[in-house]
Design a protein around this motif. Structure first.
Motif, PDB file in Angstrom:
ATOM      1  N   THR A  99       0.969  -5.565  11.855  1.00 27.01           N
ATOM      2  CA  THR A  99       0.974  -5.378  10.401  1.00 27.01           C
ATOM      3  C   THR A  99      -0.433  -5.062   9.930  1.00 27.01           C
ATOM      4  OG1 THR A  99       2.784  -6.979  10.147  1.00 27.01           O
ATOM      5  CG2 THR A  99       1.514  -6.421   8.167  1.00 27.01           C
ATOM      6  N   ILE A 100      -0.548  -3.985   9.180  1.00 28.07           N
ATOM      7  CA  ILE A 100      -1.839  -3.632   8.590  1.00 28.07           C
ATOM      8  C   ILE A 100      -1.896  -4.184   7.181  1.00 28.07           C
ATOM      9  CG2 ILE A 100      -1.030  -1.388   7.716  1.00 28.07           C
ATOM     10  CD1 ILE A 100      -3.829  -0.279   8.419  1.00 28.07           C
ATOM     11  N   SER A 101      -3.077  -4.653   6.793  1.00 32.96           N
ATOM     12  CA  SER A 101      -3.281  -5.145   5.435  1.00 32.96           C
ATOM     13  C   SER A 101      -4.735  -4.878   5.052  1.00 32.96           C
ATOM     14  CB  SER A 101      -2.969  -6.644   5.333  1.00 32.96           C
ATOM     15  OG  SER A 101      -3.868  -7.412   6.119  1.00 32.96           O
ATOM     16  N   ARG A 102      -5.039  -5.033   3.770  1.00 31.55           N
ATOM     17  CA  ARG A 102      -6.412  -4.812   3.320  1.00 31.55           C
ATOM     18  C   ARG A 102      -6.723  -5.747   2.171  1.00 31.55           C
ATOM     19  NH1 ARG A 102      -6.949   1.248   1.738  1.00 31.55           N
ATOM     20  NH2 ARG A 102      -9.058   0.622   1.048  1.00 31.55           N
ATOM     21  N   ALA A 116      -1.504   2.424  12.720  1.00 27.74           N
ATOM     22  CA  ALA A 116      -1.042   2.040  11.384  1.00 27.74           C
ATOM     23  C   ALA A 116      -2.004   2.561  10.339  1.00 27.74           C
ATOM     24  CB  ALA A 116      -0.933   0.516  11.278  1.00 27.74           C
ATOM     25  N   THR A 124       2.383   1.238   3.403  1.00 29.61           N
ATOM     26  CA  THR A 124       1.893   1.166   4.779  1.00 29.61           C
ATOM     27  C   THR A 124       2.754   2.038   5.688  1.00 29.61           C
ATOM     28  OG1 THR A 124       3.248  -0.767   5.333  1.00 29.61           O
ATOM     29  CG2 THR A 124       1.022  -1.191   4.490  1.00 29.61           C
ATOM     30  N   ASN A 125       2.200   2.340   6.832  1.00 30.49           N
ATOM     31  CA  ASN A 125       2.889   3.171   7.811  1.00 30.49           C
ATOM     32  C   ASN A 125       2.501   2.650   9.185  1.00 30.49           C
ATOM     33  OD1 ASN A 125       4.250   5.306   9.047  1.00 30.49           O
ATOM     34  ND2 ASN A 125       2.521   6.696   8.877  1.00 30.49           N
ATOM     35  N   HIS A 126       3.490   2.388  10.029  1.00 30.43           N
ATOM     36  CA  HIS A 126       3.218   1.867  11.368  1.00 30.43           C
ATOM     37  C   HIS A 126       3.890   2.764  12.409  1.00 30.43           C
ATOM     38  CE1 HIS A 126       2.611  -1.647   8.788  1.00 30.43           C
ATOM     39  NE2 HIS A 126       1.821  -2.123   9.729  1.00 30.43           N
ATOM     40  N   GLY A 163      -2.897  -0.734  -1.079  1.00 28.36           N
ATOM     41  CA  GLY A 163      -2.249  -1.633  -0.140  1.00 28.36           C
ATOM     42  C   GLY A 163      -0.747  -1.736  -0.314  1.00 28.36           C
ATOM     43  N   ALA A 165      -0.968   7.191   3.035  1.00 25.30           N
ATOM     44  CA  ALA A 165      -0.678   6.305   4.159  1.00 25.30           C
ATOM     45  C   ALA A 165       0.088   6.975   5.286  1.00 25.30           C
ATOM     46  CB  ALA A 165       0.084   5.070   3.676  1.00 25.30           C
ATOM     47  N   ILE A 190      -2.784   2.311   5.767  1.00 29.43           N
ATOM     48  CA  ILE A 190      -2.467   1.626   4.515  1.00 29.43           C
ATOM     49  C   ILE A 190      -3.102   2.383   3.356  1.00 29.43           C
ATOM     50  CG2 ILE A 190      -4.458   0.056   4.744  1.00 29.43           C
ATOM     51  CD1 ILE A 190      -2.614  -2.146   3.541  1.00 29.43           C
TER      52      ILE A 190
END
Length: 124
Positions: free
Chosen positions: A68-71, A48, A57-59, A54, A103, A50
């Motif tokens: 799930t990616i987050s920052r 993933a 995103t790309n998974h 933020g 991303a 980001i």
């Protein structure tokens, strides 16, 4: 920038983990952040990414709907929330930073800095 990944461990099938990657430096918000993983005998693969802010995103298809990616730019930290874990998710997970990137960056060579990796093991 220096990256420190943490949060890995041993979890049963269907369980959850949250990986964290803390970054040093004042320009964290200018880096695209990514997560990759590498299983024994396999190449490093994209998980993933980001964008700086933020909002993008790309998974990878293999984790969509489960990870799930987050920052949090105020904490210089990127996270990978992993749910419904499967045995095939077992790998060393690496965080990476790409200067002024986007991303959609899904190749290891596109990233400039790497963390040391954290082991995730999913038992069946």
């Amino acid at each position: 920038v220096q990256l420190q990944a943490s949060g890995g461990g041993l979890v049963q099938v269907g369980g959850s983990l949250r990986l964290s990657c803390a970054a040093s430096g004042r320009t964290f918000s200018r880096y695209v952040m990514g997560w990759f993983r590498q299983a024994p005998g396999k190449e490093r693969e994209f998980v993933a990414a980001i964008s700086w802010s933020g909002d993008s995103t790309n998974h990878a298809d293999s984790v969509k709907g489960r990870f799930t990616i987050s920052r949090d730019n105020t904490k210089n930290t990127v996270y990978l929330h992993m749910n419904s874990l499967k045995p095939e998710d077992t790998a060393v997970y690496y965080c990476a930073a790409g200067w002024l990137g986007i991303a959609t960056m899904g190749e290891p060579y596109e990233y400039d800095y790497w963390g040391q990796g954290t082991q995730v093991t999913v038992s069946s």
